[in-house]
Design an enzyme around this catalytic site. Structure first.
Site, mmCIF file in Angstrom:
data_model
loop_
_atom_site.group_PDB
_atom_site.id
_atom_site.type_symbol
_atom_site.label_atom_id
_atom_site.label_comp_id
_atom_site.label_asym_id
_atom_site.label_seq_id
_atom_site.Cartn_x
_atom_site.Cartn_y
_atom_site.Cartn_z
ATOM 1 N N ASP A 140 -7.102 19.729 -18.555
ATOM 2 C CA ASP A 140 -6.894 20.416 -17.271
ATOM 3 C C ASP A 140 -7.806 21.636 -17.162
ATOM 4 O O ASP A 140 -8.801 21.759 -17.890
ATOM 5 C CB ASP A 140 -5.397 20.756 -17.124
ATOM 6 C CG ASP A 140 -4.927 20.757 -15.683
ATOM 7 O OD1 ASP A 140 -5.152 21.763 -14.980
ATOM 8 O OD2 ASP A 140 -4.352 19.744 -15.234
ATOM 9 N N ASP A 141 -7.457 22.522 -16.275
ATOM 10 C CA ASP A 141 -8.221 23.732 -15.959
ATOM 11 C C ASP A 141 -8.549 24.529 -17.233
ATOM 12 O O ASP A 141 -7.709 24.671 -18.105
ATOM 13 C CB ASP A 141 -7.331 24.571 -15.015
ATOM 14 C CG ASP A 141 -8.051 25.761 -14.447
ATOM 15 O OD1 ASP A 141 -9.238 25.942 -14.736
ATOM 16 O OD2 ASP A 141 -7.400 26.515 -13.691
ATOM 17 N N LYS A 175 -8.953 14.678 -12.092
ATOM 18 C CA LYS A 175 -7.898 15.313 -11.292
ATOM 19 C C LYS A 175 -8.579 16.319 -10.370
ATOM 20 O O LYS A 175 -9.156 17.294 -10.837
ATOM 21 C CB LYS A 175 -6.898 16.010 -12.214
ATOM 22 C CG LYS A 175 -5.794 16.791 -11.500
ATOM 23 C CD LYS A 175 -4.797 17.331 -12.514
ATOM 24 C CE LYS A 175 -3.821 18.316 -11.919
ATOM 25 N NZ LYS A 175 -2.980 18.959 -12.958
ATOM 26 N N TRP A 176 -8.554 16.028 -9.086
ATOM 27 C CA TRP A 176 -9.260 16.848 -8.075
ATOM 28 C C TRP A 176 -8.256 17.821 -7.473
ATOM 29 O O TRP A 176 -7.379 17.410 -6.708
ATOM 30 C CB TRP A 176 -9.846 15.928 -7.002
ATOM 31 C CG TRP A 176 -10.516 16.593 -5.843
ATOM 32 C CD1 TRP A 176 -10.003 17.547 -5.017
ATOM 33 C CD2 TRP A 176 -11.841 16.340 -5.362
ATOM 34 N NE1 TRP A 176 -10.914 17.902 -4.063
ATOM 35 C CE2 TRP A 176 -12.057 17.174 -4.241
ATOM 36 C CE3 TRP A 176 -12.873 15.484 -5.756
ATOM 37 C CZ2 TRP A 176 -13.243 17.162 -3.514
ATOM 38 C CZ3 TRP A 176 -14.053 15.484 -5.021
ATOM 39 C CH2 TRP A 176 -14.239 16.316 -3.927
ATOM 40 N N GLY A 196 -2.462 22.431 -5.827
ATOM 41 C CA GLY A 196 -1.345 23.261 -6.271
ATOM 42 C C GLY A 196 -0.100 22.401 -6.281
ATOM 43 O O GLY A 196 0.919 22.731 -5.704
ATOM 44 N N GLY A 197 -0.216 21.210 -6.914
ATOM 45 C CA GLY A 197 0.835 20.203 -6.799
ATOM 46 C C GLY A 197 0.640 19.432 -5.515
ATOM 47 O O GLY A 197 -0.421 18.884 -5.244
ATOM 48 N N ASP A 221 -0.990 13.347 1.400
ATOM 49 C CA ASP A 221 -0.941 12.705 2.708
ATOM 50 C C ASP A 221 -1.651 11.360 2.636
ATOM 51 O O ASP A 221 -2.391 11.077 1.688
ATOM 52 C CB ASP A 221 -1.573 13.611 3.778
ATOM 53 C CG ASP A 221 -3.003 13.999 3.448
ATOM 54 O OD1 ASP A 221 -3.875 13.113 3.471
ATOM 55 O OD2 ASP A 221 -3.261 15.189 3.152
ATOM 56 N N GLU A 269 12.596 13.303 -30.837
ATOM 57 C CA GLU A 269 12.004 13.292 -29.479
ATOM 58 C C GLU A 269 10.899 12.240 -29.380
ATOM 59 O O GLU A 269 10.775 11.535 -28.375
ATOM 60 C CB GLU A 269 11.434 14.674 -29.139
ATOM 61 C CG GLU A 269 12.496 15.715 -28.863
ATOM 62 C CD GLU A 269 11.931 17.133 -28.765
ATOM 63 O OE1 GLU A 269 12.493 17.924 -28.003
ATOM 64 O OE2 GLU A 269 10.937 17.444 -29.462
#
Ligand code: GLA
Length: 728
Positions: A364-365, A474-475, A526-527, A532, A612
């Site tokens: 990620d970032d 992941k855009w 941001g999630g 859409d 776990e």
């Protein structure tokens, strides 16, 4: 099927269960006659007239005062010529007037589904297209109405193209994608999907009252706050009965969906680009294309409406190769490390993940520039050698050696002031000269209307992505637009910027698809700030929400499921107590919830216990075993998680109805719990279904009497169960 009665000038769109009908009348006004359960009939008797007084009459009507555009159902409502309800179009004509009349001039039926240049659309060769042409007799500005008919899915799509044939420049101030009139006084509700960051798409149901009600975004993105989707329904409509209409807009920028209950209790619904700061210049001969809107009418409640949308989206909106291909179970390092990671840490997480059945690591970032926090480096898309010595060329093979794929996070549309890119090109960010800057997450938005900006960003990202074997992107987009002004547009064209921005984003997404057709792109904002139907055309899955709390997720997934299928909803298991809510839920429950999405983990798997890990191994195995049922089965919402009942449940049923997976998550526990039954839906009443314990029930019994939930499920907070039933 599209039927045209040329003599009567009646146009009928038939799908398996619904009918849509319109008529060009003697004055060439295109009137809406009917949309509802399937009928094989002339429904134009529904177009009724009466002199309502104070409703003007067009010239041709002469002394006939009952003929008024203001009271008759319109296919694409006009402006300034006597219909005072919500206009579909508004222009500034060359003479400064805002009047726009529209009269029928012709039609065309085409095999296959129309496409819209630069915009997302449902597609399919089996669909049919109807184009109806209208023209304003005074200015000769024309409107082409597009209709797409997908019979099997009961899906009707619409779009409009405005063509300036006036010979003079005009300004388009509003042009909706679709207008739908309900010409009768039946009480109607509407359901909108609203919320905020971390709590997106919560359904809200209200009566359509006199006046205009609307949901909208002027944030430049479709937004966390209001989704571009709406349900209109009879007050008695529920999951399994009642007439309802679902409508979505395939658009990821400013939008408005408005409903008006007008004077004689008729209703109008319009969907389209928001008119805020919208002004499109049309030189003679130029045209403007609206985005697409899509409708499903269900005579049998929301469940059927959702199933039809899910089918249509899976089959006709998600593009090759990801409409059917299995998507990998992934682990994302964001909630585990945030920006504080290096190659060894990522490999450590991947080493823990691989034996659990996880198939991909997503970085990620934080991998680029000097990105140690969210104050810097957006725009500097070069690998940070401090964290990843040797770059992706060195890291990716280490992940692949574990048998896993590799994915990467990017945020192409954004820039930090503290970046080399901003120091070189401050004018590339959206800002208004002489006006103070507006920051969001301490970042600015790049002017994606500019080709030079897009080219530069794309080429730098392409270099990184080509440097290794990358399977997934992941855009992300972590702020909304403000101080919207482009250094490259003249003052008269600044009103085009919001829309040009969206077109720019779509275009770059298409470049990625063209150059890297095998890469799976997951959208994110941001999630769920840009979740859409427009984005789904480019990114077949979208991170549903930054909220990974299993109990909140039940609500977000429930609301999202009215339109969007399970395979589009990015969902991960994360650590507890949850970072967003401080709630602790069992690992099994987090798995059950995330599994009704794309499924993956977002936690430091190297810090999990053997117990776990055993649970996770079972989760990934169960998910893979039932992948088709979960991702492609018909989806039923069995309870409403906003109702705070004793449990939340939903169900997936295979197309042949021989396999069923029902998922149940309980709320907070109470001693001495009651017997609870789970009323299943969509089963074959005559089949005999066996559960995991070997109990056998007929489909009829499970639907009428229910499946008995065991008492121990209700002891302890937020317990869960997956009930898998198979026909004998
Ligand atoms: C957004 C995303 C998160 C994560 C962060 C990284 O908030 O929604 O999943 O990628 O950005 O900064």
């Amino acid at each position: 099927m599209i039927l045209v009665d040329q003599e009567q000038r009646i146009f009928t769109l038939q799908t398996s269960n619904t009918t849509y009908q319109m008529k060009a009348d003697t004055f060439n006004v295109l009137l809406h006659a009917y949309y509802g359960p399937r009928v094989e009939a002339d429904m134009t008797y529904l177009i009724r007239r009466a002199d309502r007084s104070h409703t003007p009459n067009p010239d041709e009507a002469g002394t006939n005062r009952s003929y008024s555009l203001d009271t008759m159902p319109q296919e694409y409502s006009t402006c300034g010529v006597g219909d005072y309800r919500i206009p579909s179009i508004e222009m500034e004509q060359a003479d400064g007037s805002h009047a726009m009349d529209l009269r029928y001039t012709g039609y065309e039926v085409r095999k296959g589904k129309y496409t819209l240049e630069g915009l997302p659309t449902f597609f399919g060769q089996e669909a049919e297209t109807l184009v109806i042409s209208l023209e304003d007799p005074a200015s000769h500005v024309a409107v082409e109405l597009y209709y797409g008919v997908f019979e099997e899915e009961d899906l009707i799509t619409r779009a409009a193209k405005i063509v300036n044939r006036s010979g003079e420049p005009v300004k388009l101030l509003k042009a909706v994608s679709a207008c739908l009139d309900f010409p009768y006084a039946a009480p109607m509700d509407w359901i909108t999907f609203n919320g905020r960051h971390m709590m997106e798409r919560c359904p809200s149901r209200a009566a359509l009252n006199p006046g205009v009600q609307s949901v909208a975004s002027t944030r430049g993105l479709s937004s966390h706050q209001n989704n571009p989707s709406v349900v209109i329904c009879r007050p008695d409509a529920a999951e399994d009965h009642g007439l309802c209409y679902g409508a979505v807009l395939l658009y990821s920028g400013n939008f408005e969906i408005a409903a008006e209950r007008a004077q004689v209790e008729d209703c109008r619904l319009v969907l389209g680009i928001h008119p805020h700061h919208f002004c499109w210049n049309l030189a003679p001969g130029e045209s403007f294309q609206t985005p697409e809107a899509a409708f499903v009418c269900s005579p049998n409640g929301f469940g059927q409406m959702s199933c039809q949308f899910h089918r249509a989206i899976r089959k006709h909106l998600l593009r090759d190769p990801y409409e059917n291909r299995r998507r990998p179970v992934l682990v994302n390092n964001w909630e585990a490390t945030m920006w504080d990671f290096n190659a060894d840490k990522l490999v450590e997480i991947a080493e823990a993940a691989a034996p659990l059945g996880v198939e991909m690591l997503v970085m990620d970032d934080g991998w680029f520039g000097d990105r140690d926090d969210d104050y810097r480096a957006l725009g500097d898309w070069t690998v940070d050698q401090r964290k990843l010595p040797g770059g992706l060329e060195a890291l990716v093979p280490r992940i692949q050696a574990l048998g896993m794929k590799f994915g990467i996070w990017i945020e192409p549309e954004m820039i930090n002031e503290d970046s080399d890119l901003y120091r070189q090109h401050p004018d590339w960010a959206l800002a208004i000269p002489g006006r103070a800057m507006t920051r969001g997450r301490s970042q600015l938005v790049l002017d994606f209307s500019r080709r030079d900006v897009r080219d530069y960003i794309y080429n730098t990202l392409k270099a990184v992505i080509s440097s290794a074997d990358i399977a997934y992107i992941k855009w992300d987009a972590n702020r909304t637009l403000a101080t919207v002004w482009s250094a490259q547009l003249p003052a008269s064209r600044q009103g085009e910027l919001y829309h040009r921005y969206v077109l720019g984003v779509y275009e770059m997404l298409d470049w990625f698809r063209r150059d890297f057709p095998e890469i799976l792109i997951e959208g994110c904002c941001g999630g769920g700030g840009r979740f859409d139907a427009g984005m789904l055309y480019y990114t077949p899955q979208i991170w549903l929400s930054d909220n990974t709390d299993a109990v909140d997720r039940l609500r977000i997934q429930y609301g999202s499921s009215f339109f969007y299928p399970v395979c589009t909803m990015g969902a991960h298991v994360s650590a507890v107590p949850n970072g967003g809510t401080r709630r602790t839920t069992p690992l099994e429950t987090r798995g059950v919830v995330a599994m009704s999405g794309t499924f993956g983990y977002e936690m430091d798997l190297s810090e999990t216990t053997a117990e776990e890990q055993e649970i996770m191994r079972r989760q990934t195995a169960f998910f893979k075993e039932h992948y088709d049922l979960i991702q492609r089965g018909d989806y039923y919402r069995l309870t409403d998680p906003f109702a705070d009942g004793p449990f939340t449940a939903w169900e997936q049923v295979s197309q042949d109805r021989r396999e069923v997976l029902a998922s149940v998550v309980t709320g907070t526990t109470r001693a001495n719990p009651a017997f609870q039954m789970l009323y299943l839906r969509g089963l074959d009443p005559d089949l005999r279904y066996r559960d995991q314990e070997g109990n056998v029930y007929t489909g009829a019994a499970l639907m009428a009497g229910g499946y008995p939930l065991s008492l121990d499920l209700f002891l302890g907070d937020y317990q869960s169960r997956q009930i898998y039933l198979k026909a004998e």
